[in-house]
Design an enzyme around this catalytic site. Structure first.
Site, PDB file in Angstrom:
ATOM      1  N   GLN A 236      36.020  31.706  45.826  1.00  0.00           N
ATOM      2  CA  GLN A 236      35.965  31.998  44.389  1.00  0.00           C
ATOM      3  C   GLN A 236      36.226  30.744  43.562  1.00  0.00           C
ATOM      4  O   GLN A 236      36.064  30.759  42.344  1.00  0.00           O
ATOM      5  CB  GLN A 236      36.986  33.093  44.029  1.00  0.00           C
ATOM      6  CG  GLN A 236      36.581  34.476  44.537  1.00  0.00           C
ATOM      7  CD  GLN A 236      37.545  35.591  44.146  1.00  0.00           C
ATOM      8  OE1 GLN A 236      38.080  36.258  45.013  1.00  0.00           O
ATOM      9  NE2 GLN A 236      37.767  35.805  42.859  1.00  0.00           N
ATOM     10  N   ARG A 383      41.256  42.337  41.068  1.00  0.00           N
ATOM     11  CA  ARG A 383      40.547  42.781  39.876  1.00  0.00           C
ATOM     12  C   ARG A 383      41.479  42.886  38.665  1.00  0.00           C
ATOM     13  O   ARG A 383      41.484  43.876  37.929  1.00  0.00           O
ATOM     14  CB  ARG A 383      39.843  44.104  40.092  1.00  0.00           C
ATOM     15  CG  ARG A 383      38.734  44.245  39.070  1.00  0.00           C
ATOM     16  CD  ARG A 383      37.691  45.230  39.468  1.00  0.00           C
ATOM     17  NE  ARG A 383      36.636  45.183  38.468  1.00  0.00           N
ATOM     18  CZ  ARG A 383      35.372  45.444  38.703  1.00  0.00           C
ATOM     19  NH1 ARG A 383      34.976  45.744  39.901  1.00  0.00           N
ATOM     20  NH2 ARG A 383      34.480  45.397  37.748  1.00  0.00           N
ATOM     21  N   CYS A 384      42.299  41.870  38.490  1.00  0.00           N
ATOM     22  CA  CYS A 384      43.127  41.803  37.295  1.00  0.00           C
ATOM     23  C   CYS A 384      43.495  40.348  37.110  1.00  0.00           C
ATOM     24  O   CYS A 384      43.333  39.548  38.008  1.00  0.00           O
ATOM     25  CB  CYS A 384      44.392  42.633  37.441  1.00  0.00           C
ATOM     26  SG  CYS A 384      45.579  41.947  38.587  1.00  0.00           S
ATOM     27  N   GLU A 759      38.152  42.757  34.423  1.00  0.00           N
ATOM     28  CA  GLU A 759      39.361  43.244  35.057  1.00  0.00           C
ATOM     29  C   GLU A 759      40.087  44.279  34.218  1.00  0.00           C
ATOM     30  O   GLU A 759      40.941  45.002  34.726  1.00  0.00           O
ATOM     31  CB  GLU A 759      40.216  42.039  35.380  1.00  0.00           C
ATOM     32  CG  GLU A 759      39.300  41.055  36.114  1.00  0.00           C
ATOM     33  CD  GLU A 759      39.965  39.922  36.793  1.00  0.00           C
ATOM     34  OE1 GLU A 759      40.891  39.382  36.195  1.00  0.00           O
ATOM     35  OE2 GLU A 759      39.566  39.574  37.896  1.00  0.00           O
TER      36      GLU A 759
END
Lengths: 805, 277
Positions: A236, A383-384, A759
């Protein structure tokens, strides 16, 4: 086309710029199976690696016997810590300032830890040989409870047992990592002591895992002739990986090319560095051949980065009318065997100090203690943004708990405590400056959309029917108003391994008026190639369809810190707009020259510059692009390209109002989401269709986490949920329909006002589902119960409340 | 998730398949749809030198609907059970249960024979076949024999089938008009095994009750069936709760499973009774 017969609105629509629900350009290849993922990379003579992993959660490694494995035809090498030690690669630095074993060095600290790396001519031989490596273990006492770990004589990290100072300050115990404090402890405790009402509760956010569709993997190829290492991987943050590989391997950075090809979901799981990456590189250097390592699903769930695992003890103080006066939180954070949290360096608990949420809480205090246990390392932002979902879950539960204590409606309690629109920019008690927001407008819109009062009336009637024995189903109304903090971030306080968290974009306009843009980020499904082209299209007036977007190749893309924490749009999206504006500024000079007027006498008009007061005299961007390459313009260099490195002045603060209506069967613990309404305010909306997709995906992952997904260990430290049979990944069947909605409160400091959205749905979704479960049982006396709310835990609530007779 | 090596066999008839099993003894295993065996092989919890694929054997296929008896070939897929109109008319319970097994992709491959023969307590068909009082036909080196479904299961993955035998067909008596049937299953998600599942037939003064994944074998209870035949629902549930022996796992503790077992059974009885007569 570009003549005066089209209105400006028609010309703008043709660009498919910002605000257009342009179809995702990536999907042409993804929906045809033509994506190019790490496991699709096939190089000549490529070898395959596989790990021997520890079956024990805590054990001394007495010996490793490679002989039988090496005797197997096709086996090239078996690497252990001893082999990596001369290179200094048997340990690696973590993003959190700790270090982590690449291969077991004397002991193992979690089940599934990497012990040896087998390299063979094909994938099957590697797997067979891994079974033949004989490892002798001596079991040690296992610690899976962080509270117990802080009291235990058992020393997990013998390598740092004597160090009283860690990367983030003093260590209080040999299994303690750090204490991180924010806010005013004394003032908060004084308020708690004097408050009309104090609600206190332990809020546990269980350990889970991002579980991307594609697991982690890498292909390393060391070219001994050129001295150049090419590393393909599920990264990522490819640029940061290049720098880290250079620093730990000693290979000069210009001799390393890192490529993130298509990535099948990341959700934070692919931010950190894994033993497999290091081993594939070492094995390629040793053998001179490309080496591929791709983990399977069980390895992914057991050994790569987990998320959450925060025990949050909370106290919230209020007046008897419900005005919140103070918030206190002490978090015990289970980090596993190594501290490998992926957070900016100065934030060992991420942005947990956003835990005052959407509320105007004048005084607050937060302390986080990080603890070692015999579990896998990680602690990533699933996902935050960094620990924001933990913070949002904490405050949104504490609000509910306070509402119970006050005997108030939880929607009204929120409303009277929201930060008001005229308070922005708002300085929070725990140190953040919220950029913009209008919470009351969003909240009222949400309550109206679901007919909140009607739902409460229906719920009251349901309670009566239940008590009368007419139904065995309860109705829960889950509320959440969340505030995210994304877009890390300002270089002055955000870095990862010393690398400032700016991001970048480089745009080149071709002579015919098409373009290529390259960014320092990397899409894992977010649709960057679609949306970033839309930003450029609106900024410079070339159609999005004529703009190619590339990311992920460090030899070509400008340096950036990558994609996670919803930072791509806030940071790289800003860089994209800024680079585009540099191009537009040069285009203005070219246009003025071509139109034979002064620079200041032309004005921008969608896709062209026209002479002020004479719109019939204009040059389109297409014409300007050609002129940049075929005209000698006095005082201007030929060509039309620009690069921007953007250091954001602040984070962005997206927010949203979510409401869930859930039916619960008290006899079986089964649940059914009847309605889920998600209102998101992510500032300026670049592509509404992609936003909807992001919300659908994020809420579905939130549903998974809240309603069943967990990484559970038994007391021996065995992972109980290592397959998708037991690790809840919802199918289409379990996924409800979602109603999406929005308000628009642009970020005042972002060039296009965008805040990021990927997110938010997870941050808001988890407390919303959990609050729905709690709300169903509130009339019967439930105050707090821990996630995940799977069938038996919901049943246990009902059972504990005496609902089974 | 990489299986160990094996030899692959694909015989064209039952006799050849038995021959291969005889030749390799416990080194060989038959494979039907593979949905239980292949994951076990990938986990290296099942390793065998020889895999005998039954899908080319026509004798193992086909559904026959007789007036008294339905016969299912062992290689009939769950998908075929769902889509066969004659079967749905004769014994609707089979379709109802098959629809609750896994997901469509699995059901295209998964077979009824594999499901009943593997002896996995999580599988739905064994309990269903006990409820229906089915008979399993086995072929082996010494010829053919029949074993009642209610006698077939000994322990988890241990059945009355000998290593060199193949389960070839399943014969099921048609319950006949007036008998209501229902299959009730609680699971955590699509594709999951049952937390608890109940198969119930009731009507014409008879009843049969079996449950799934609540012991190391499916549980058919004579006492529960007799109680229900007498119209004593509470007695039926009590007898069944005596018979099951659930163990704690990720689906929940024993106390929860027993509670859910009773709920599933009562719901199945309700539905079956509403369909009876």
């Amino acid at each position: 086309m570009n003549d005066q017969t089209m209105t400006p609105e028609e010309r703008a629509a043709n660009l498919k710029g910002m605000g257009s629900s342009r179809k995702r350009v990536e999907d042409v290849r993804f929906t045809q199976g033509k994506g190019n993922y790490v496991d699709d990379i096939k190089l000549d003579g490529m070898l395959f690696g596989d790990f021997v992993r520890s079956p024990y959660a805590h054990a001394r490694v007495v010996s490793v016997n490679k002989e039988a494995a090496l005797a197997q035809p096709g086996v090239i090498a078996v690497l252990t810590a001893e082999d990596l030690a001369p290179l200094g690669l048997h340990w690696m630095p973590t993003l959190a300032g700790d270090k982590q074993m690449v291969l077991a060095d004397g002991k193992v600290l979690f089940q599934g830890q990497e012990v040896a790396f087998v390299v063979a001519e094909d994938r099957y031989i590697a797997a067979d040989a891994a079974e033949l490596v004989e490892v002798e273990y001596e079991e040690l006492p296992v610690l899976t409870d962080p509270f117990e770990a802080l009291k235990s004589d058992v020393v997990l990290r013998e390598d740092i047992a004597d160090q009283t100072e860690g990367a983030h300050g003093p260590r209080k115990h040999h299994n303690h990592i750090f204490t991180w404090e924010q806010g005013d402890k004394d003032a908060t405790e004084a308020i708690l002591a004097e408050a009309d009402v104090v609600a206190e509760e332990m809020v546990y956010y269980h350990r889970t895992h991002p579980c991307p569709l594609e697991t982690c993997g890498s292909v390393a190829s060391m070219d001994k002739v050129t001295g150049k290492l090419t590393l393909y991987g599920t990264f990522q943050a490819p640029h940061a990986i290049r720098t880290v590989v250079s620093l730990i391997s000693g290979i000069a950075e210009h001799n390393i090319r890192v490529i993130s090809p298509d990535i099948g979901g990341g959700f934070g799981n692919k931010v950190g560095a894994y033993a497999g990456y290091v081993c594939s590189v070492v094995a390629s250097i040793v053998t001179g051949k490309p080496v591929k390592w791709v983990e399977d699903r069980m390895e992914n769930l057991m050994s790569t980065a987990f998320a959450r695992d925060y025990w949050m003890q909370g106290k919230i103080a209020a007046t008897k009318d419900g005005k919140i006066t103070g918030l206190w939180c002490h978090t015990t954070a289970d980090h596993g065997g190594f501290d490998a949290c992926a957070d900016p360096t100065k934030f060992p608990a991420g942005f947990m100090n956003i835990c005052t949420g959407s509320y105007d809480i004048p005084t607050a205090y937060l302390a986080v203690d990080g603890v070692y246990t015999n579990k896998a390392p990680g602690g990533v932002a699933y996902r935050c943004s960094f620990r924001v979902t933990e913070a949002a879950y904490f405050i949104e539960r504490m609000i509910e708990v306070l509402a119970i204590k006050l005997n108030m409606d939880a929607a009204e309690l929120r409303r009277i405590n929201f930060i008001k629109a005229d308070q922005f920019p708002y300085q929070s008690a725990l140190g953040w400056e919220y950029d913009s927001g209008d919470y009351h407008t969003a909240w009222d819109k949400a309550l109206k959309a679901v007919d909140y009062d009607g739902l409460r009336a229906e719920q009251a009637q349901r309670v009566e029917e239940f008590k009368a024995g007419k139904t065995r189903k309860l109705l829960g109304i889950g509320l959440t108003h969340f505030t995210e903090i994304v877009g890390a971030g300002p270089v002055k306080n955000c870095d990862i391994l010393g690398l400032g968290m700016f991001d970048s974009c480089e745009i080149r306009i071709h002579p015919t008026g098409s373009a290529i843009a390259r960014l320092g980020t990397i899409s894992q499904g977010q649709g960057h190639a679609t949306t970033f082209a839309q930003i450029i299209a609106s900024e410079i007036g070339l159609p999005a369809d004529d703009i190619t977007l590339e990311e992920g190749d460090t030899d070509t893309a400008p340096y950036g810190l990558g994609t996670y924490g919803s930072r791509s749009t806030p940071v790289a999206g800003a860089a994209t707009a800024m680079a585009a504006r540099k191009i537009r500024a040069k285009a203005q000079m070219i246009a003025a020259y071509l139109l034979e007027v002064h620079d200041d006498d032309v004005e921008w008009d969608v896709d062209r510059f026209s002479v002020k007061g004479a719109p019939e005299r204009f040059k389109t961007m297409k014409e300007i692009a050609f002129a940049a390459y075929n005209q000698a313009i006095p005082g201007l260099e030929p060509g039309l390209e620009a690069v921007s490195y953007y250091d954001p002045p602040n984070m962005t603060y997206p927010f949203g109002a979510y409401i869930c209506v859930m039916e619960i069967d008290v006899d079986t613990g089964e649940w059914d989401v009847r309605k889920f309404y998600a209102l998101d305010d992510c500032g300026t909306r670049i592509n509404p269709m992609i936003i909807d997709g992001q919300v659908h995906g994020g809420v579905t992952e939130a549903l998974a986490i809240a309603m069943g997904q967990e990484i559970a260990y038994d007391e021996m430290g065995n992972v109980k949920t290592g397959t998708l049979m037991d690790f809840f990944l919802p199918t289409a069947w379990e996924t409800p329909n979602y109603i999406t909605d929005y308000t628009v409160t642009p970020s005042p400091h972002h060039p296009i006002g965008a805040k990021g959205v990927g997110e938010s749905p997870n941050v808001g979704g988890v407390p919303c589902f959990s609050n729905a479960v709690h709300d169903a049982f509130r009339p019967f006396g439930l105050v707090q119960s821990h996630m995940p709310h799977d069938h038996w835990r919901i049943w246990k609530i009902a059972n504990g409340l005496g609902m089974h007779g | 998730m990489i299986p160990a090596g094996f030899e692959y066999h694909r015989p064209g008839d039952i006799a050849s398949a038995i021959g291969i099993l005889q030749e390799h003894g416990d080194e060989a295993r038959v494979i039907a749809g593979g949905h239980s065996l292949i994951p076990m092989m990938k986990l290296r919890m099942a390793e065998m030198g020889h895999l005998v694929d039954l899908q080319a054997i026509d004798e193992l296929k086909g559904i026959q609907i007789g007036s008294d008896t339905v016969t299912l070939g062992a290689m009939v897929t769950q998908h075929e059970l769902i889509t066969h109109d004659g079967l749905a008319a004769a014994i609707p319970l089979i379709r109802e249960a098959a629809l609750q097994i896994a997901d469509p992709q699995v059901r295209y491959m998964g077979t009824v024979g594999g499901n009943v023969a593997n002896g996995d307590p999580g599988n739905d068909m064994p309990g269903l076949m006990q409820c229906l009082n089915a008979t399993f036909e086995l072929s082996g080196p010494d010829g053919n024999r029949s074993v009642a479904a209610r006698e077939f299961y000994e322990a988890a993955y241990f059945t009355a089938r000998e290593d060199e035998e193949i389960l070839t067909r399943i014969s099921i008596p048609v319950p006949g008009a007036g008998v209501g049937q229902a299959y009730e299953k609680q699971k955590r998600k699509i594709g999951d095994y049952a937390t608890a599942a109940a198969a119930v037939m009731v009507g014409n003064g008879t009843a049969s009750v079996a449950m799934t994944n609540l012991a190391d074998t499916p549980i058919w209870s004579e006492g529960a069936s007799a109680a229900l035949a007498d119209g004593d629902v509470n007695g039926c549930v009590a007898a069944m709760l005596d018979a099951i022996e659930p163990v704690a796992d990720n689906r929940g503790p024993v106390e929860f499973k027993k509670h859910v077992a009773a709920v599933m059974l009562r719901r199945a009885i309700d539905r079956a009774q509403s369909r009876a007569g």
